[in-house]
Design a protein around this motif. Structure first.
Motif, PDB file in Angstrom:
ATOM      1  N   PRO A 197     -14.299 -16.225  41.886  1.00 45.24           N
ATOM      2  CA  PRO A 197     -13.833 -15.840  40.398  1.00 45.24           C
ATOM      3  C   PRO A 197     -14.928 -15.703  39.337  1.00 45.24           C
ATOM      4  O   PRO A 197     -14.935 -15.043  38.388  1.00 45.24           O
ATOM      5  CB  PRO A 197     -13.142 -16.988  40.137  1.00 45.24           C
ATOM      6  CG  PRO A 197     -12.566 -17.515  41.411  1.00 45.24           C
ATOM      7  CD  PRO A 197     -13.582 -17.367  42.295  1.00 45.24           C
ATOM      8  N   GLY A 198     -15.907 -16.497  39.359  1.00 49.46           N
ATOM      9  CA  GLY A 198     -17.122 -16.735  38.828  1.00 49.46           C
ATOM     10  C   GLY A 198     -18.395 -15.915  38.907  1.00 49.46           C
ATOM     11  O   GLY A 198     -19.270 -16.213  38.158  1.00 49.46           O
ATOM     12  N   GLY A 248     -15.554 -19.574  35.822  1.00 49.37           N
ATOM     13  CA  GLY A 248     -14.735 -19.277  36.945  1.00 49.37           C
ATOM     14  C   GLY A 248     -14.782 -20.073  38.106  1.00 49.37           C
ATOM     15  O   GLY A 248     -13.936 -20.257  39.094  1.00 49.37           O
ATOM     16  N   ASP A 249     -16.031 -20.434  38.351  1.00 54.15           N
ATOM     17  CA  ASP A 249     -16.516 -21.009  39.700  1.00 54.15           C
ATOM     18  C   ASP A 249     -16.711 -22.439  39.537  1.00 54.15           C
ATOM     19  O   ASP A 249     -17.045 -23.194  40.202  1.00 54.15           O
ATOM     20  CB  ASP A 249     -17.687 -20.319  40.114  1.00 54.15           C
ATOM     21  CG  ASP A 249     -17.463 -19.170  41.009  1.00 54.15           C
ATOM     22  OD1 ASP A 249     -16.533 -18.618  41.207  1.00 54.15           O
ATOM     23  OD2 ASP A 249     -18.614 -18.589  41.674  1.00 54.15           O
ATOM     24  N   GLY A 261     -11.358 -15.809  46.223  1.00 53.24           N
ATOM     25  CA  GLY A 261     -11.694 -14.394  46.551  1.00 53.24           C
ATOM     26  C   GLY A 261     -10.644 -13.402  46.448  1.00 53.24           C
ATOM     27  O   GLY A 261      -9.277 -13.780  46.851  1.00 53.24           O
ATOM     28  N   ASN A 262     -10.947 -12.161  46.096  1.00 50.74           N
ATOM     29  CA  ASN A 262      -9.883 -11.050  46.059  1.00 50.74           C
ATOM     30  C   ASN A 262     -10.748  -9.702  46.426  1.00 50.74           C
ATOM     31  O   ASN A 262     -11.618  -9.259  45.490  1.00 50.74           O
ATOM     32  CB  ASN A 262      -9.194 -11.124  44.579  1.00 50.74           C
ATOM     33  CG  ASN A 262      -8.146 -10.086  44.490  1.00 50.74           C
ATOM     34  OD1 ASN A 262      -8.269  -8.769  44.531  1.00 50.74           O
ATOM     35  ND2 ASN A 262      -6.789 -10.642  44.462  1.00 50.74           N
ATOM     36  N   HIS A 263     -10.273  -9.077  47.423  1.00 49.21           N
ATOM     37  CA  HIS A 263     -11.070  -7.951  47.759  1.00 49.21           C
ATOM     38  C   HIS A 263     -10.855  -6.728  46.765  1.00 49.21           C
ATOM     39  O   HIS A 263     -11.767  -5.970  46.314  1.00 49.21           O
ATOM     40  CB  HIS A 263     -10.504  -7.528  49.212  1.00 49.21           C
ATOM     41  CG  HIS A 263     -11.272  -6.185  49.642  1.00 49.21           C
ATOM     42  ND1 HIS A 263     -12.557  -6.202  49.943  1.00 49.21           N
ATOM     43  CD2 HIS A 263     -10.732  -4.788  49.651  1.00 49.21           C
ATOM     44  CE1 HIS A 263     -13.132  -4.951  50.587  1.00 49.21           C
ATOM     45  NE2 HIS A 263     -12.100  -4.089  50.227  1.00 49.21           N
ATOM     46  N   ARG A 264      -9.822  -6.518  46.271  1.00 45.43           N
ATOM     47  CA  ARG A 264      -9.434  -5.306  45.264  1.00 45.43           C
ATOM     48  C   ARG A 264     -10.397  -5.659  44.091  1.00 45.43           C
ATOM     49  O   ARG A 264     -10.878  -4.880  43.412  1.00 45.43           O
ATOM     50  CB  ARG A 264      -7.986  -5.404  44.914  1.00 45.43           C
ATOM     51  CG  ARG A 264      -7.703  -4.258  44.037  1.00 45.43           C
ATOM     52  CD  ARG A 264      -6.111  -4.138  43.943  1.00 45.43           C
ATOM     53  NE  ARG A 264      -5.553  -3.534  45.075  1.00 45.43           N
ATOM     54  CZ  ARG A 264      -4.205  -3.645  45.133  1.00 45.43           C
ATOM     55  NH1 ARG A 264      -3.189  -3.719  44.187  1.00 45.43           N
ATOM     56  NH2 ARG A 264      -3.504  -3.228  46.484  1.00 45.43           N
ATOM     57  N   THR A 265     -10.111  -7.020  43.771  1.00 46.39           N
ATOM     58  CA  THR A 265     -11.084  -7.161  42.265  1.00 46.39           C
ATOM     59  C   THR A 265     -12.621  -7.120  42.423  1.00 46.39           C
ATOM     60  O   THR A 265     -13.312  -6.629  41.631  1.00 46.39           O
ATOM     61  CB  THR A 265     -10.708  -8.809  42.041  1.00 46.39           C
ATOM     62  OG1 THR A 265      -9.177  -8.960  41.731  1.00 46.39           O
ATOM     63  CG2 THR A 265     -11.489  -9.263  40.788  1.00 46.39           C
TER      64      THR A 265
END
Length: 223
Positions: free
Chosen positions: A145-146, A93-94, A177-181
């Motif tokens: 993501p990764g 993912g990265d 980036g995603n804070h909830r994730t």
């Protein structure tokens, strides 16, 4: 730092080498029994990393990456070239981050870094070894993501990159980036491992999952 791996009766030694202007915690981790070692997140300052390897008197067999941000990976390709060892991780993912390390470094005023393609992408649940030490790979997206975490059940110890910090969590305003994730990764993947698990982050001091469960405002509902 020395930890006991009860499952194999092997001991682990470690040294932290702060690298880059971000003072990223590059880690040299080794098995005391075999003197085999891994370098985790060589973000830069390769000369300082090589000096730490020489001082420890260990043989580095591989390089592990927790995620693709420049301060964690900028020196990985150079170190791989010098030592002749493979780069493993992070999760695929990265990939987009690792393909633009030079560009990212330029944005932060960091020079002398290289793009890097790992010899092996890592998946959630994989098992890795350093000499007689064993680690499980946990895919923990959100900061990137990764992002992956390396966890030793025998030593009750984790290397978490920028997923979690003492008193904080990884930033999520960078691409992917995603804070909830991120919070879901921490609560679903890390906290169930146990309050007694100690960890080293990519920046700053270490802590335990139990301490963060109680006092970290991002995890206890205060933020």
């Amino acid at each position: 730092m020395t930890e006991q791996n009860e499952a194999t009766n092997a001991k682990a030694g470690a040294a932290i080498i702060p690298v880059t202007p971000f003072q990223q915690n590059c880690m040299l981790l080794w098995c005391e029994t075999t003197r085999k070692a891994v370098v985790i997140d060589p973000g830069g300052d390769v000369t300082a990393i090589r000096a730490a390897i020489d001082q420890a008197g260990v043989t580095v067999e591989k390089i592990w990456l927790t995620h693709g941000h420049v301060d964690h990976v900028g020196g990985a390709d150079e170190l791989r070239e010098q030592l002749g060892v493979p780069v493993e991780g992070p999760h695929i993912g990265d990939q987009f981050l690792l393909e633009h390390v030079v560009e990212s470094g330029r944005g932060f005023g960091i020079t002398g870094v290289r793009n890097v393609t790992p010899d092996r992408w890592l998946e959630d649940g994989e098992q890795l070894t350093v000499g007689e030490l064993r680690f499980q790979v946990l895919h923990c997206p959100g900061h990137s993501p990764g992002s992956v975490v390396y966890f030793s059940d025998a030593m009750r110890f984790a290397i978490v990159g920028d997923v979690l910090f003492a008193g904080s969590v990884g930033r999520t305003d960078l691409p992917g980036g995603n804070h909830r994730t991120l919070i879901r990764s921490i609560m679903d993947k890390l906290m169930p491992l146990g309050d007694d698990v100690g960890f080293i982050s990519g920046h700053g001091p270490g802590s335990t999952f139990g301490q963060e469960r109680v006092s970290n405002p991002f995890l206890n509902g205060e933020m």
